[in-house]
Enzyme design. Structure first.
Site, mmCIF file in Angstrom:
data_model
loop_
_atom_site.group_PDB
_atom_site.id
_atom_site.type_symbol
_atom_site.label_atom_id
_atom_site.label_comp_id
_atom_site.label_asym_id
_atom_site.label_seq_id
_atom_site.Cartn_x
_atom_site.Cartn_y
_atom_site.Cartn_z
ATOM 1 N N CYS A 157 12.969 11.264 7.318
ATOM 2 C CA CYS A 157 12.869 11.015 8.759
ATOM 3 C C CYS A 157 14.222 11.111 9.455
ATOM 4 O O CYS A 157 14.287 11.257 10.674
ATOM 5 C CB CYS A 157 12.232 9.657 9.019
ATOM 6 S SG CYS A 157 13.128 8.269 8.297
ATOM 7 N N LYS A 197 0.861 -1.179 0.000
ATOM 8 C CA LYS A 197 0.000 0.000 0.000
ATOM 9 C C LYS A 197 0.903 1.236 0.000
ATOM 10 O O LYS A 197 1.402 1.642 1.038
ATOM 11 C CB LYS A 197 -0.924 -0.020 1.221
ATOM 12 C CG LYS A 197 -2.058 1.015 1.170
ATOM 13 C CD LYS A 197 -1.578 2.348 1.686
ATOM 14 C CE LYS A 197 -2.688 3.386 1.652
ATOM 15 N NZ LYS A 197 -2.167 4.754 1.630
#
Length: 480
Positions: free
Chosen positions: A280, A172
């Site tokens: 990140c 996904k």
């Protein structure tokens, strides 16, 4: 405008939900394609296809699966320019960044795990209690959920070990940046990749993501994204005793000591602003020894102010837009918050429109005079914004570095080896770079502590996650 499909059982399929989500070009701030909204029925269909493909895929030898992963890597490499153009348009990143770093790393992910799956995790023991050996068997159908900031790179980081271990996968991707995943599925189809082994289900997190995480036939979830969503995923997986690994947010410190090497400034500017701060691992809290604070600040602000903002196709562009309008507004709201909290804006602080483009551009922003407990210094903002802080000694630097609920990454800049080892041991995070940033050996475990994550990815840690160990004991002595 292009409309992409679901990829289930090796072919494109219409979503059971007829609705589509707009895919925006961040440079112009306008939609240029449509992605299926997706539904739980799409997830059910993908799981059924994966379950049907699983027996044949899982029974292949490691070397056979390695051949398929290498063929897929080869096909991406042949199409690397198409992947680069696709990713750059979808994200607004400088084309050079995608072409030179991110697509090659995606290819390397498949090649690395193609080699890794030919090396067994299994072990054998004898003499103590019969003959024991371990099997590391694939889990079955697994789900991987990847973020919008490094779309293909982080998708393949999860896909490659899951496939190498013998699982069939439902992927996904983010609905914000879905296009390179669609191109990956088309590439897999073109080379005849076994149908049902790799399925791509597009859609929103609220529909497709939630259905994938809660599906009883999905045996593990690997997620990269926000801490808020990670908390929800962890709760669902815990309720089902489902394996889960979570790579979430970061508020990463960079510790700059008086004896920092000459390349520190240049590297930290890149660490702060690469991909417009939407990595990140970016260094968003820069801690500087007070003896060098004034000089370092001046040089850092000058370098940040000189970064060229522009369109991805311009070879000179160093900073593109942020990737969505909601995120654009979020970043600007944090800059406004920093002003309210008493911060001093040293450069940037505003939206910009380079060369007349109307997309979501924000000038690189440097802020000082904020306390470490301010929201600006505690929340993951994920944009081209950093805060500067002075420290007086090693202990204070360490305390400031650890004054965060996050614990993903840190960098330490010093030529004192003893100090470097001490800081590396005591900083509360999953990876510490010494005098470097973003260098990665794919054999090493990767992940965070505290609110930054749960579990580890990379190397044999990833293969272990996507397998279940089983011990077989053959008795060599009479019973009793």
């Amino acid at each position: 405008m292009e409309q992409i499909a679901q990829w289930i059982a090796g072919r494109p399929q219409a979503s059971s939900d007829a609705a589509f989500l707009p895919v925006h070009d961040p440079v112009h701030g306008k939609p240029y394609a449509y992605c299926p909204r997706g539904s739980s029925d799409d997830v059910d269909a993908a799981v059924a296809a994966a379950r049907a493909a699983y027996p044949a895929w899982s029974r292949m030898s490691g070397s056979q699966r390695a051949q398929w992963l290498n063929r897929l890597a080869d096909a991406i490499e042949v199409r690397s320019e198409a992947f680069s153009q696709c990713e750059s348009r979808d994200t607004g990143k400088p084309l050079a960044l995608v072409r030179d770093i991110e697509i090659p790393r995606a290819i390397a992910n498949f090649r690395f795990f193609a080699a890794a799956c030919t090396q067994s995790l299994d072990q054998a023991f004898h003499q103590e209690a019969g003959l024991n050996y371990t099997l590391h068997q694939p889990l079955g159908v697994v789900g991987v959920i990847s973020p919008w900031n490094l779309p293909l790179y982080l998708l393949t980081w999860k896909l490659a070990p899951a496939l190498a271990a013998g699982n069939c996968v439902i992927a996904k991707p983010s609905e914000i940046t879905p296009m390179s995943a669609d191109l990956l599925a088309r590439t897999a189809q073109e080379i005849g990749f076994p149908a049902g082994v790799l399925n791509i289900v597009q859609g929103s997190g609220e529909t497709v993501g939630a259905a994938l995480v809660s599906h009883l036939d999905v045996k593990a979830i690997s997620f990269t994204g926000s801490t808020t969503v990670g908390h929800r995923i962890a709760a669902v997986c815990a309720d089902q005793f489902k394996k889960v690994t979570l790579e979430m947010g970061g508020k990463n410190p960079a510790l700059v000591f008086q004896d920092a090497p000459a390349h520190t400034l240049q590297t930290l500017v890149r660490a702060a602003f690469q991909n417009s701060g939407q990595i990140c691992l970016c260094g968003s809290r820069i801690l500087i020894h007070r003896d060098i604070y004034a000089d370092f600040k001046k040089a850092f602000v000058t370098a940040a102010s000189n970064l060229k903002i522009g369109a991805p196709s311009d070879p000179g562009t160093q900073l593109g837009p942020v990737m969505s309008e909601p995120h654009f507004r979020k970043v600007l709201s944090y800059i406004a918050m920093a002003r309210e909290e008493g911060g001093s804006i040293l450069c940037g602080g505003d939206a910009v429109s380079p060369s007349g483009y109307e997309g979501w551009f924000i000038a690189p922003t440097v802020i000082e005079n904020l306390p470490m407990d301010s929201r600006f210094c505690q929340d993951e903002i994920f944009g081209p914004v950093v805060s500067l802080h002075a420290f007086d000694d090693d202990d204070q630097a360490l305390a400031l570095a650890n004054a965060s609920r996050y614990g993903l990454a840190a960098s330490v800049w010093t030529n004192d080896l003893a100090r470097a080892h001490r800081m590396a041991a005591e900083i509360e995070c999953g990876i510490v770079w010494i005098n470097t940033w973003m260098q990665r050996d794919l054999r090493t475990p990767f992940g965070g502590m505290k609110d930054s994550g749960f579990g580890r990815e990379g190397g044999m840690e990833a293969l272990k996650f996507f397998t279940e160990p089983k011990t077989v004991c053959i008795g060599t002595l009479p019973n009793g």
